[in-house]
Design an enzyme around this catalytic site. Structure first.
Site, mmCIF file in Angstrom:
data_model
loop_
_atom_site.group_PDB
_atom_site.id
_atom_site.type_symbol
_atom_site.label_atom_id
_atom_site.label_comp_id
_atom_site.label_asym_id
_atom_site.label_seq_id
_atom_site.Cartn_x
_atom_site.Cartn_y
_atom_site.Cartn_z
ATOM 1 N N GLU A 255 -73.073 26.522 72.485
ATOM 2 C CA GLU A 255 -72.912 27.662 71.770
ATOM 3 C C GLU A 255 -74.289 28.348 71.119
ATOM 4 O O GLU A 255 -74.905 27.611 70.415
ATOM 5 C CB GLU A 255 -72.231 27.218 70.284
ATOM 6 C CG GLU A 255 -70.914 26.624 70.177
ATOM 7 C CD GLU A 255 -69.866 27.367 70.153
ATOM 8 O OE1 GLU A 255 -69.946 28.688 70.024
ATOM 9 O OE2 GLU A 255 -68.623 26.788 70.155
HETATM 10 ZN ZN LIG Z 1 -65.774 30.306 71.722
#
Ligand SMILES: [Zn+2]
Length: 290
Positions: A255
């Site tokens: 992320e």
């Molecule tokens: Zn995602």
């Protein structure tokens, strides 16, 4: 993106090749660009989730920089692109969810069925928070790994979190699944945003857990992103979950960007994201040829 992928193949003909691995619900091509001539394979994908499209920019920059470094015999973070890509190949799937990205960037008029997209979006014209594919299925809840027990499923098409009527019901997820089974990827990365964290665990134990943790630490050292601790009962359905469970190889969900809430990461974050991730592809490819 499509125009740039075609340019890469023209600019770097010895090392880059492009294939269509499937079509989206609305008929857009799903592309994979292969970089390298080596037999060991890894794969990096981006934009499973529509609003996370800065991950496409990141993977496109990797392709360009790695190919250029190959041609000029350059290094990135000390990694020789030529040495690594002569022995390994990196497959990039820079946009798993083109219909969803088009919705976020251009709104309902980008969809074949504009009325349906608006209805799923609660008749809001802004699709900035949209994660799903065009028919409201979350593509990262589509893979056959603990699919029956996925958490927080709204049970119907939705801008996010709907897991669909069955695993791989959506052509985008099915395309990436089939593509994976047609290769022998030693590692995969799924780029998402946001939060600066790395998911690497999905049920591994013993030596596999140690192996994958050690590689995760290398990702942590490069990016500075925190490793998410193993959970006893993780919610499944993600590409990484399925890859780790079925292929018994290390897979990562990375992320990028500081947490930005329910929308796209501003492009102003790009240069820091690039610095944190620029050598991730070469580093992971290098691990396969050591
Ligand atoms: Zn995602």
């Amino acid at each position: 993106m499509t125009a740039d992928l075609k340019k890469f193949v023209q600019w770097y003909p010895g090392i880059a090749s492009l294939e269509v691995i499937g079509k989206s619900v609305d008929g857009r091509n799903l592309y994979a660009l292969k970089l390298g001539t080596g037999k060991e394979e890894i794969m990096i994908n981006a934009s499973h989730h529509a609003r996370e499209h800065i991950t496409t920019n990141l993977t496109m920059e990797m392709i360009d920089q790695y190919a250029y470094a190959y041609e000029t015999n350059g290094k990135i973070d000390g990694y020789s692109a030529r040495q690594i890509l002569n022995r390994a190949s990196i497959y990039f799937v820079p946009m798993v969810n083109p219909d969803g990205v088009a919705l976020v960037q251009k709104g309902a008029s980008s969809a074949k069925n504009k009325a349906a997209a608006l209805r799923i979006n609660g008749n809001k014209t802004s699709f900035a928070a949209w994660k799903a594919n065009v028919r409201g299925v979350d593509l990262n809840r589509q893979y056959p790994a603990k699919w029956p027990t996925i958490c927080c499923n709204p049970g119907k098409p939705s801008p996010q979190n709907y897991k669909g009527p069955k695993p791989l019901s959506e052509p985008e997820a099915k395309a990436l699944y089939d593509f994976t089974l047609n290769h022998h990827f030693k590692t995969t990365v799924s780029y998402h945003s946001s939060g600066q964290i790395v998911f690497w665990h999905f049920g591994q134990t013993g030596a596999l857990k140690t192996r994958d943790y050690n590689l995760a630490v290398k990702v942590n050292k490069k990016t500075g992103y925190r490793l998410v601790s193993p959970q006893p009962n993780p919610s499944g359905g993600g590409y990484k979950d399925w890859f780790v469970q079925s292929q018994k190889k290390p897979g990562f969900t990375i992320e990028v960007a500081p947490y930005v809430g329910n929308g796209p990461v501003p492009i102003s974050y790009f240069s820091s994201i690039w610095k944190q991730n620029n050598s991730i592809g070469l580093m992971l490819a290098n691990e396969t040829i050591k």
